[in-house]
Design a protein around this motif. Structure first.
Motif, mmCIF file in Angstrom:
data_model
loop_
_atom_site.group_PDB
_atom_site.id
_atom_site.type_symbol
_atom_site.label_atom_id
_atom_site.label_comp_id
_atom_site.label_asym_id
_atom_site.label_seq_id
_atom_site.Cartn_x
_atom_site.Cartn_y
_atom_site.Cartn_z
ATOM 1 N N THR A 171 0.829 -1.210 0.000
ATOM 2 C CA THR A 171 0.000 0.000 0.000
ATOM 3 C C THR A 171 0.860 1.255 0.000
ATOM 4 O O THR A 171 0.583 2.207 -0.749
ATOM 5 C CB THR A 171 -0.934 0.006 1.222
ATOM 6 N N LEU A 172 1.912 1.271 0.806
ATOM 7 C CA LEU A 172 2.806 2.427 0.831
ATOM 8 C C LEU A 172 3.501 2.614 -0.515
ATOM 9 O O LEU A 172 3.751 3.751 -0.940
ATOM 10 C CB LEU A 172 3.839 2.267 1.946
ATOM 11 N N THR A 173 3.805 1.502 -1.182
ATOM 12 C CA THR A 173 4.402 1.598 -2.519
ATOM 13 C C THR A 173 3.441 2.275 -3.487
ATOM 14 O O THR A 173 3.816 3.192 -4.230
ATOM 15 C CB THR A 173 4.768 0.195 -3.039
ATOM 16 N N VAL A 174 2.182 1.821 -3.481
ATOM 17 C CA VAL A 174 1.180 2.387 -4.388
ATOM 18 C C VAL A 174 0.933 3.855 -4.067
ATOM 19 O O VAL A 174 0.858 4.704 -4.975
ATOM 20 C CB VAL A 174 -0.126 1.575 -4.304
ATOM 21 N N SER B 213 2.944 5.996 -2.623
ATOM 22 C CA SER B 213 4.114 6.800 -2.991
ATOM 23 C C SER B 213 4.147 7.065 -4.491
ATOM 24 O O SER B 213 4.400 8.196 -4.933
ATOM 25 C CB SER B 213 5.398 6.082 -2.561
ATOM 26 N N VAL B 214 3.904 6.026 -5.286
ATOM 27 C CA VAL B 214 3.895 6.191 -6.739
ATOM 28 C C VAL B 214 2.758 7.126 -7.152
ATOM 29 O O VAL B 214 2.930 7.989 -8.021
ATOM 30 C CB VAL B 214 3.771 4.826 -7.441
ATOM 31 N N ALA B 215 1.597 6.971 -6.509
ATOM 32 C CA ALA B 215 0.454 7.838 -6.835
ATOM 33 C C ALA B 215 0.775 9.298 -6.524
ATOM 34 O O ALA B 215 0.396 10.203 -7.283
ATOM 35 C CB ALA B 215 -0.778 7.383 -6.060
ATOM 36 N N TYR B 216 1.471 9.546 -5.429
ATOM 37 C CA TYR B 216 1.836 10.923 -5.093
ATOM 38 C C TYR B 216 2.797 11.495 -6.135
ATOM 39 O O TYR B 216 2.670 12.667 -6.535
ATOM 40 C CB TYR B 216 2.472 10.977 -3.707
ATOM 41 N N LEU B 217 3.736 10.688 -6.583
ATOM 42 C CA LEU B 217 4.650 11.145 -7.623
ATOM 43 C C LEU B 217 3.897 11.524 -8.897
ATOM 44 O O LEU B 217 4.226 12.513 -9.558
ATOM 45 C CB LEU B 217 5.673 10.053 -7.944
#
Length: 251
Positions: free
Chosen positions: A223-226, A228-232
């Motif tokens: 979830t943190l990976t997703v 983080s990528v979404a924020y980028l």
């Protein structure tokens, strides 16, 4: 003089103490993350940084709700952020990956911590001045908690995949440097505090928040990976939206 003496005897009101206590707790959480990293307990190290970010998100809200804002609290908050989201993530990432290339890795860790401090210093220096971006609902550069979370993206990937490539210093080093540059950049980024939900989507937003919390509990690293990528992904949109708002205002 008598009024001043009586106020000093009464001491600091609780409404001013509680927010500062939460800020201090966030600082302790960040430093505790370093302690877990020294013990190579990477999951708990990351969780302590996430806890610090959560506490950092509520201390200001509580201060405003209790009318306990103060200059002391603002300074303490910045010092806590510099340690919890600059120094602590830098040390965690150094111990996890960057120490394989000690000279270059330490330089990158230092730069990340310094860039975080510079970002906070720039923010503090502009508090009392008029900020067009803030008035428009944007920040300059990514905030310190987001920078800490993004910097640890390779660590999230490694925790859920076990892929040693994610731990390679030749991947982590440029990534940490890139995130540090994002913090001190002049990019216009969304300010989550300025977001306002429409009444007809509030229920859907609560459902989405519940799903996100459930995902964080059951599969935190994925979830943190997703997230983080979404924020980028939002960064180019925030820059374009701010430029549009400037054109509309000037028009």
């Amino acid at each position: 003089m008598a009024l001043r003496a009586r106020s000093q005897r009464r001491g600091i009101p609780l409404r001013a103490v509680l927010p500062n206590a939460i800020t201090a707790l966030a600082l302790c959480s960040g430093l505790t993350g370093v302690r877990f990293a020294i013990a190579e307990d990477w999951e708990r190290a990351v969780l302590m940084i996430m806890l610090a970010a959560a506490l950092d998100g509520i201390d200001g809200q509580i201060a405003r709700m209790m009318h306990g804002e103060s200059k002391f609290g603002a300074e303490l908050d910045s010092l806590s952020d510099a340690i919890s989201f600059g120094v602590a993530p830098a040390l965690i990432l150094y111990l996890w990956s960057l120490m394989v290339v000690p000279r270059l890795g330490w330089i990158i860790a230092l730069l990340f911590a310094v860039f975080c401090a510079l970002r906070l210093a720039r923010f503090n220096s502009q508090i009392d001045s008029e900020q067009p971006r803030k008035l428009a609902g944007y920040l300059t550069g990514i905030p310190a908690p987001a920078g800490a979370a993004l910097a640890m993206l390779p660590l999230y990937v490694w925790l859920w995949s076990g892929e040693e490539l994610a731990r390679s210093p030749w991947i982590v080093t440029p990534w940490v440097a890139f995130v540090g540059l994002l913090m001190v950049s002049s990019l216009a980024t969304y300010s989550w505090k300025s977001l306002r939900l429409r009444r007809n989507v509030r229920f859907e937003a609560l459902v989405g928040l519940a799903i996100l919390l459930a995902a964080l509990v059951t599969a935190p690293w994925q979830t943190l990976t997703v997230v983080s990528v979404a924020y980028l992904v939002t960064l180019p949109f925030s820059v374009r939206a701010y430029r549009r708002s400037g054109r509309v205002a000037s028009g």
